[in-house]
Motif scaffolding. Structure first.
Motif, PDB file in Angstrom:
ATOM      1  N   GLY A  20       0.807  -1.212   0.000  1.00 45.13           N
ATOM      2  CA  GLY A  20       0.000   0.000   0.000  1.00 45.13           C
ATOM      3  C   GLY A  20       0.836   1.255   0.000  1.00 45.13           C
ATOM      4  O   GLY A  20       0.506   2.243  -0.667  1.00 45.13           O
ATOM      5  N   SER A  24       0.870   4.026  -3.023  1.00 43.79           N
ATOM      6  CA  SER A  24       0.447   5.399  -2.727  1.00 43.79           C
ATOM      7  C   SER A  24       1.317   6.440  -3.417  1.00 43.79           C
ATOM      8  O   SER A  24       0.877   7.562  -3.647  1.00 43.79           O
ATOM      9  CB  SER A  24       0.449   5.637  -1.209  1.00 43.79           C
ATOM     10  N   ARG A 212       1.526   7.217   1.897  1.00 39.87           N
ATOM     11  CA  ARG A 212       0.400   7.080   2.827  1.00 39.87           C
ATOM     12  C   ARG A 212       0.056   5.604   3.022  1.00 39.87           C
ATOM     13  O   ARG A 212      -0.102   4.875   2.041  1.00 39.87           O
ATOM     14  CB  ARG A 212      -0.844   7.818   2.309  1.00 39.87           C
ATOM     15  N   ARG A 214      -2.300   2.334   3.826  1.00 41.00           N
ATOM     16  CA  ARG A 214      -3.706   1.983   3.662  1.00 41.00           C
ATOM     17  C   ARG A 214      -4.136   0.914   4.667  1.00 41.00           C
ATOM     18  O   ARG A 214      -5.301   0.533   4.708  1.00 41.00           O
ATOM     19  CB  ARG A 214      -3.972   1.497   2.242  1.00 41.00           C
ATOM     20  N   HIS A 215      -3.184   0.410   5.452  1.00 37.87           N
ATOM     21  CA  HIS A 215      -3.494  -0.596   6.467  1.00 37.87           C
ATOM     22  C   HIS A 215      -3.037  -0.107   7.828  1.00 37.87           C
ATOM     23  O   HIS A 215      -2.046   0.615   7.948  1.00 37.87           O
ATOM     24  CB  HIS A 215      -2.789  -1.924   6.152  1.00 37.87           C
TER      25      HIS A 215
END
Length: 236
Positions: A20, A24, A212, A214-215
């Motif tokens: 993720g 990003s 950034r 996401r988890h």
């Protein structure tokens, strides 16, 4: 210029977190575990193709989905998945893994993600297996109650050691020097760890979007309790 890269890992090393972070940036493809056999039909359905039985079509769809406009493709490979992918791409070519990957995905680099605290990794793996929850909000999670199991943790510790040794042997065999990063180093500095990988891939971190996640981290006090309990039992 690099065309593809693979994040090589074992379960519960923060690989989904890392994928993720890389996505990003908008520079490093859209890496996912495209080639994990239990998930292949789900991907095929999403892409509107007949299914993974038509592997060349499946790979083309994966490359299209996992490539950013700058032409970089990313994917995750767990140990055990690699043999399956190579066998499907080029049956009968055992021992030529790197050549098969590069003939399909182009010039490739590798990122090796591992975890220093293997006991915490084994505990996290056991809990995920029991609850079928591999990340926060996982729709496949059963919500079942996790149960401490020292024998299962011992077995997973052996599996982790075996998989890590296998990855290192594979890198040595094919003369691959991966970019190594640990879970601990990554989680201590998400942006810095991600930028280091981008630089290894020959990408300019300044040209991408802000890093950034996401988890969110899943481990909680229960994980810590299991780790303490296992260590205390092992010391007796």
């Amino acid at each position: 210029m690099i065309e593809s890269y693979f994040v090589c890992a074992t379960p519960r090393t923060g690989s989904s977190l890392l994928l993720g972070l890389l996505e990003s940036t908008g520079l490093a493809g859209r890496p996912e575990a495209y080639f994990r056999e239990p998930d292949e039909q789900r991907w095929a359905d999403r892409w509107g193709i007949n299914g993974p039985d038509d592997y060349p079509a499946f790979v083309r769809a994966a490359r299209a989905a996992g490539t950013t406009p700058n032409g970089v493709f990313g994917a995750k490979l767990m140990w055990g998945t690699l043999d399956e992918v190579v066998a499907k791409l080029a049956p009968g070519t055992a021992g030529a893994d790197l050549a098969v990957l590069e003939s399909t995905f182009g010039a490739s680099r590798f990122v090796y993600l591992w975890r220093e605290d293997v006991l915490a990794q084994a505990v996290s793996w056991l809990r995920a297996e029991q609850t079928r929850t591999w990340w926060t909000g996982d729709p496949g999670g059963t919500g079942g109650r996790p149960r401490y199991d020292a024998d299962a943790i011992t077995g997973l510790l052996a599996t982790i050691a075996g998989h890590n040794a296998a990855w290192r042997a594979w890198f040595d065999r094919y003369g691959v020097t991966p970019y190594e990063i640990t879970y601990e180093r990554l989680t201590a500095d998400l942006a810095g760890g991600t930028r280091g990988i981008l630089a290894h891939l020959g990408l300019d971190p300044a040209a991408g979007r802000p890093v950034r996640p996401r988890h969110r981290r899943q481990a909680d006090r229960l994980n810590e309790d299991w780790v303490r309990r296992y260590r205390a039992e092992a010391a007796r």
